[in-house]
Structure formats: C-alpha cells, structure tokens
Design a protein around this motif. Structure first.
Motif, short mmCIF file in Angstrom:
data_model
loop_
_atom_site.label_atom_id
_atom_site.label_comp_id
_atom_site.label_asym_id
_atom_site.label_seq_id
_atom_site.Cartn_x
_atom_site.Cartn_y
_atom_site.Cartn_z
N VAL A 334 19.64 39.65 36.03
CA VAL A 334 19.19 38.27 35.04
C VAL A 334 18.48 38.80 33.81
CG1 VAL A 334 17.66 36.44 35.10
CG2 VAL A 334 18.57 37.13 37.16
N GLY A 335 19.33 38.38 32.77
CA GLY A 335 18.73 38.80 31.55
C GLY A 335 18.70 40.05 31.03
N ALA A 336 19.43 40.96 31.87
CA ALA A 336 19.63 42.40 31.43
C ALA A 336 20.75 42.58 30.61
CB ALA A 336 19.52 43.38 32.77
N PRO A 337 20.82 42.81 29.34
CA PRO A 337 21.72 43.05 28.43
C PRO A 337 22.69 44.18 28.89
CG PRO A 337 19.83 42.83 27.23
CD PRO A 337 19.32 43.02 28.54
N GLY A 338 24.08 44.01 28.87
CA GLY A 338 24.81 45.01 29.31
C GLY A 338 25.11 45.08 30.77
N SER A 339 24.71 44.26 31.48
CA SER A 339 24.70 44.61 33.17
C SER A 339 26.35 44.31 33.45
CB SER A 339 23.92 43.85 34.06
OG SER A 339 23.67 42.65 33.43
N ILE A 357 37.17 35.66 36.81
CA ILE A 357 35.67 36.13 37.06
C ILE A 357 34.91 34.84 37.07
CG2 ILE A 357 33.82 37.14 35.93
CD1 ILE A 357 35.91 38.14 33.87
N SER A 358 33.78 34.79 37.93
CA SER A 358 32.92 33.46 37.75
C SER A 358 31.47 34.22 38.09
CB SER A 358 33.43 32.50 38.82
OG SER A 358 32.56 32.27 39.75
N THR A 359 30.54 33.62 37.51
CA THR A 359 29.11 33.94 37.20
C THR A 359 28.33 32.64 37.49
OG1 THR A 359 28.72 33.77 35.04
CG2 THR A 359 29.48 35.92 35.93
N ALA A 360 26.91 32.80 38.11
CA ALA A 360 26.18 31.62 37.92
C ALA A 360 25.15 31.80 36.81
CB ALA A 360 25.28 31.42 39.23
N VAL A 361 24.73 30.65 36.27
CA VAL A 361 23.78 30.79 35.17
C VAL A 361 22.20 31.47 35.25
CG1 VAL A 361 22.52 29.31 33.47
CG2 VAL A 361 24.40 28.14 34.69
N SER A 362 22.19 31.65 36.86
CA SER A 362 20.90 32.49 37.10
C SER A 362 21.59 34.21 36.62
CB SER A 362 20.51 32.39 38.54
OG SER A 362 21.77 33.08 39.28
N GLU A 363 22.77 34.34 36.79
CA GLU A 363 23.24 35.63 36.40
C GLU A 363 22.72 36.54 37.42
OE1 GLU A 363 22.53 37.20 32.51
OE2 GLU A 363 22.30 35.18 31.81
N ALA A 364 22.48 35.95 38.78
CA ALA A 364 22.19 37.05 39.93
C ALA A 364 23.50 37.48 40.66
CB ALA A 364 21.01 36.42 40.67
N ASN A 365 24.47 36.95 40.10
CA ASN A 365 25.87 37.05 41.01
C ASN A 365 26.84 37.01 40.05
OD1 ASN A 365 28.28 35.61 42.12
ND2 ASN A 365 27.13 36.59 44.01
N ILE A 366 27.77 37.93 40.07
CA ILE A 366 29.02 37.87 39.71
C ILE A 366 30.15 37.90 40.73
CG2 ILE A 366 30.74 39.01 37.92
CD1 ILE A 366 28.51 40.90 37.02
N SER A 367 31.26 37.14 40.62
CA SER A 367 32.14 37.21 41.63
C SER A 367 33.72 37.31 40.85
CB SER A 367 32.47 35.79 42.33
OG SER A 367 31.37 35.66 43.12
N MET A 368 34.33 38.23 41.47
CA MET A 368 35.53 38.65 40.93
C MET A 368 36.82 38.77 41.75
SD MET A 368 34.60 41.92 38.63
CE MET A 368 33.66 42.55 40.12
N ILE A 369 37.94 38.39 41.23
CA ILE A 369 38.99 38.54 42.09
C ILE A 369 40.11 39.69 41.69
CG2 ILE A 369 41.41 37.33 42.68
CD1 ILE A 369 38.94 36.05 44.13
N GLY A 390 20.06 53.01 37.74
CA GLY A 390 18.89 52.04 37.48
C GLY A 390 18.62 51.03 38.34
N GLY A 391 19.50 50.63 39.43
CA GLY A 391 19.36 49.74 40.27
C GLY A 391 19.14 48.17 39.50
N VAL A 392 20.09 48.05 38.61
CA VAL A 392 20.68 46.76 38.19
C VAL A 392 21.18 45.84 39.19
CG1 VAL A 392 21.78 45.36 36.45
CG2 VAL A 392 20.72 47.69 35.81
N VAL A 393 21.99 46.51 40.04
CA VAL A 393 22.77 45.88 41.33
C VAL A 393 22.24 46.35 42.47
CG1 VAL A 393 24.91 45.88 42.46
CG2 VAL A 393 25.00 45.82 39.99
N SER A 394 21.86 45.30 43.38
CA SER A 394 21.59 45.82 44.66
C SER A 394 22.53 45.71 45.80
CB SER A 394 20.45 44.80 45.06
OG SER A 394 20.75 43.54 44.94
#
Ligand code: ADP
Ligand code: ASP
Ligand code: MG
Length: 470
Positions: A334-339, A357-369, A390-394
């Motif tokens: 969320v809000g991390a530039p470049g993620s 690709i689809s992402t939510a406004v919260s930016e906590a999730n990216i889905s891809m096909i 650096g743990g941007v993705v969990s």
C-alpha cells in the motif's frame, strides 16, 4: 488478376483426401488468373504428437522413438497415396518424407541420449510437422498440372529473433529476402508452397512463431509479396460469435475490423493466431477467414473499417482455458512506490507474459492471469525475488482451475449497462467471478471464473445477448 496468400490449417490438411481437395482448390484459382502463394500447417495432430514425443524423449528409449517415426511414416505415406495420382511424383515425395523422418529419428535419439530438451531443440523437433506436410501439398498441386515449388520458412527467407517457441520476424530483412527468393516465381505464376509456423534466426537456427503460427507465416508472406488479400482456410465458415464447439448456433461474423479480430484472437478465438494481424495492419492488407469445406462462402473479411449498422454492442464471447491466476498479497505494498514494477520486472525478465491484471484501490493485492504452462516457473521466480526483497510482499498464491471469459465488440465503447448486464447474467447462474478487467479501449470486458463454469457462462451470455441473431 488477384494476388492472394492462401493458408491451409492442420484441419484442412488432416488426410490425403483433404490435401487433394486443397490442391484442386488452389489449382482452380490458379487457372482462373489468380497469383497464389500457399502456406501449409502440419497434418492435424502431428504438432501435438511431436511435442509430446520431444518431451518424453528425455526418458524414452530408441525403440519407442523408432515406433513413433514409423507411425508418422505410415500416416504420411497414406496421405501421399491418397493425395497424388502420378507415380513419379508419389515416389519423389515419398523419398523426401523418408529422408526427413530419418533426420527426425536422429534428432530424437540425440535428445534421448543427452537427456535435455531446450527451447531451441524443441523448436527443431516441432518443425518436422510442417516439413513433412508441405512436400505432400506441393506434390498434389503439381499433380494438378500447375507449376509449383516447395520451401521451408527458412528457405523462403523468414528471419526471426531468437525467442524460441514465440519468435517474431525481423520484418524488413524478411521482406527483402522473400522478395528476392519467392518474388520472381510468384510473379511468373509459379506457386510457392511454404511451411507455416517455422522460420530461422539470423544464425540460420530453426525457430517457431508460436502455436497456431501458420496464420502468422501467411500474413508475413502477404506483406512481403504485397498481395491483395490473405486467405486463412480452416474448418469453420469464418470468425463466429463464439466457438461453435461450445454453442452450435454460433453465427458467422461477415466483417470485422483489425482491432476487433485481434482482440478476439488474443482472447482465444482459435480461428486465428494472436499476433498474425500485426504485419497486415501496417500495410492495410485485408484478411479473410474461409471454410475449406465450403469454398462457395465468402467467409469473414477483416479490414481497417468496422462493420457499419451493428445494433448489438456485444459481438462475440470467448473462453480461454489454459490459464492460471496468481494473487500477490502484502499490506506493505500500500502506497509503496515501485512495488508493481518489481512484480512485472521479475515476470518480464523471465519471459512470462501477463495476459490480464487487476488491483484493488487498497493496493494490498494484485491479481494476474498468465498461461497455465508457465505457472510453476512464475510462482517460484516471484517467491524467490519478492520475498527476498524487503518484505513488500507477504504471500504469492495461485489458482490453476480458472478460465477467462472475454466479451467483445467495438460498439461496447460508450454503451451504458453492458457490464452490468453481463455480470447479472453470471450472477443468475450462481457463478462466482474471481477477477474482472476492462481495457480502456472498452472493446472488451474480461473476467475470470472457475474453469468448470466456463461453458455455462459462455452459453448464457451468447443466449442473453442474442448473438445468434443479427
Ligand atoms: P486450423 O487448423 O485451420 O488452424 P484451428 O483449430 O486453429 O484451425 O482453428 C479453428 C477452430 O477454432 C474451429 O474449429 C473452432 O472450433 C475454433 N474457434 C474458437 N473460437 C472461435 C470463433 N470465435 N470463431 C471461429 N472458430 C473458433
Ligand atoms: N502446426 C502448428 C501448430 O499446431 C502451427 C499451425 O498449425 O498453425 O501449432
Ligand atoms: Mg490454427
């Protein structure tokens, strides 16, 4: 006089009888003052069997390989005797076939000993399908007393990059070589028969332009020979409102714009290779999809202009099955530039194409096909690269039992309520939508459902939008 490239797919050259029919068709046009260049696919099923055998060759023994090449020889010999009547031509084509198959046997034995199959050697193995079919088509046309010469894509002058399995042509160089090698005989009315799908890189190493790639070969040749139209002959009447194997009442679309047809090809209308239109769009050469079994029909004409007077905003619906969905989660995105850039960088560097690709406004999730075939590689590369940094993705998770449904039509642009209608149709069927994307072109809306629900969704959309009626 008209100049045409005619491409015959595997379904049009499945047996000796159908090859004879193709040759008669070509000869009829040639005798009616058409200048023709022919592009031909492997006999139906042969590319798949080559791929399977190549993948197994690592583990198989010489006996299995010999059995395979003997079966292929049998199949092609049967085709030769049904397609060609002249004994001398039969003999000539049989000799070429035997020589080609003994080379294939050596290649497969080599792979079996080395125990390794690289993208490069895989391309070499699958190239044999077209190398076996083209001489038979050539022999059958010669048998109809029409002058003809046979070429591999490499001999014809199609030069590509070295992206084995999905190569793209170096268009200027290719046009120059084809003009030099095929141009003069084409102008004289001698028919070049060229293997589809296969080409070579600048070092002369065999490449392929992707599954279903003979369509691409045809449009490349069309541009190089400056033809009036490229005709893709297949086993259906043209591009239809959906796959007629799913909905038998699917209707043929008489006219499509390049943009609409490209959109449909990308989204699974198998009737055409997704990149095949790129060369002809630039040169504004029309493409026609026609039925080999019904040459009296005009087929689908694909041109620059969209068809006029189309009332329905939706034109077609397609399902792509061999896909998988990857979900990337991480509150720290969320809000991390470049993620996002990191995610796509990893996939790009590993040559993995992202289809949706689809992402939510919260930016906590990216889905891809992505294609299902590359799912394992994609997950492992993403996990290694992203979890380390650096743990941007969990978490990286995947679902491989999904399908993309794409609803398309140029008139969808600016028409209100199409999306809501589509989604209420799906909801009425109690089917859950996993992901949604709409390109800003508004030419299509795509969404993801479980694969088991795909056919029901396609049928329902086709019916509710009344696509079988004009
Ligand atoms: P070829 O061997 O001629 O290249 P393909 O199998 O690649 O043939 O493509 C033709 C098939 O594409 C048809 O038999 C049909 O089932 C399938 N197909 C899927 N979607 C569509 C569509 N929208 N319109 C026409 N054909 C489609
Ligand atoms: N024979 C190749 C394939 O099956 C190319 C083609 O048919 O267009 O993918
Ligand atoms: Mg095809």
């Amino acid at each position: 006089m008209k100049k045409i490239v005619m491409k015959f797919g595997g379904t049009s050259v499945g047996t000796g009888g159908s090859i004879r029919h193709v040759a008669d068709l070509v000869a009829k046009y040639a005798k009616n003052d058409y200048r023709i260049a022919v592009v031909v696919s492997a006999l139906a099923g042969v590319t798949n069997s080559l791929l399977e055998t190549a993948c197994q060759a690592k583990k198989s023994d010489e006996k299995q390989i010999e059995n395979f090449t003997t079966q292929l020889l049998q199949k092609h010999k049967e085709a030769i005797s049904a397609a060609i009547t002249d004994k001398q031509i039969q003999k000539e084509v049989t000799q070429i076939t035997e020589k080609t198959l003994s080379e294939l046997e050596k290649v497969l034995t080599g792979i079996c000993y080395v125990g390794e199959l690289t993208p490069k050697s895989k391309d070499y193995v699958v190239s044999f399908g077209e190398r076996l079919s083209a001489p038979i088509v050539w022999g059958a046309i010669k048998d109809c007393e029409v002058e003809t010469q046979v070429f591999t894509g490499k001999e014809a002058g199609i030069v590509t990059d070295s992206n084995f399995g999905e190569a793209d042509p170096l268009m200027n160089f290719t046009c120059h070589l084809i003009g030099e090698r095929l141009g003069p005989l084409f102008e004289k009315g001698i028919i070049p028969v060229v293997t589809g799908f296969i080409a070579a890189n600048q070092d002369g190493i065999v490449t392929t332009v992707g599954r279903g790639g003979s369509d691409y070969t045809a449009t490349i040749l069309g541009v190089a020979l400056r033809v009036d139209e490229v005709w893709i002959w297949t086993d259906v009447d043209g591009i239809m409102t959906t796959d007629p194997k799913i909905v038998p009442s699917a209707r043929m679309l008489p006219q499509l714009s390049y943009q609409e047809a490209a959109e449909m090809a990308i989204f699974g209308a198998k009737a055409m290779h997704p990149r095949a239109l790129a060369p002809v769009i630039k040169e504004n050469i029309p493409v026609r999809i026609r039925n080999t079994a019904h040459p009296e029909n005009e087929g689908t004409l694909i041109t620059k202009e969209p068809a006029a007077n189309e009332a329905n905003p939706v034109k077609a619906v397609a399902m792509i099955k061999d896909v998988a969905m990857i979900n990337i989660n991480g509150a720290a995105m969320v809000g991390a530039p470049g993620s996002y850039a990191k995610v796509f960088d990893v996939l790009g560097k590993n040559n993995i194409n992202v289809m949706m690709i689809s992402t939510a406004v919260s930016e906590a999730n990216i889905s891809m096909i992505i294609r299902r075939a590359v799912l394992g590689r994609a997950i492992s590369k993403l996990e290694i690269a992203l979890l380390e940094r650096g743990g941007v993705v969990s978490e990286v998770t995947a679902e491989d039992d999904v399908a993309v449904i794409a609803v398309m039509g140029a008139n969808m642009k600016g028409t209100l309520g199409v999306a809501s209608k589509i989604f209420s149709i799906v909801a009425k069927k109690c089917i859950n939508i996993r992901m949604i994307a709409q390109g800003s072109s508004e030419l299509n809306i795509s969404f993801v459902v479980k694969e088991k629900d795909g056919v029901a969704v396609v049928k329902a959309i086709h019916e509710e939008f009344m696509l079988d009626r004009n």
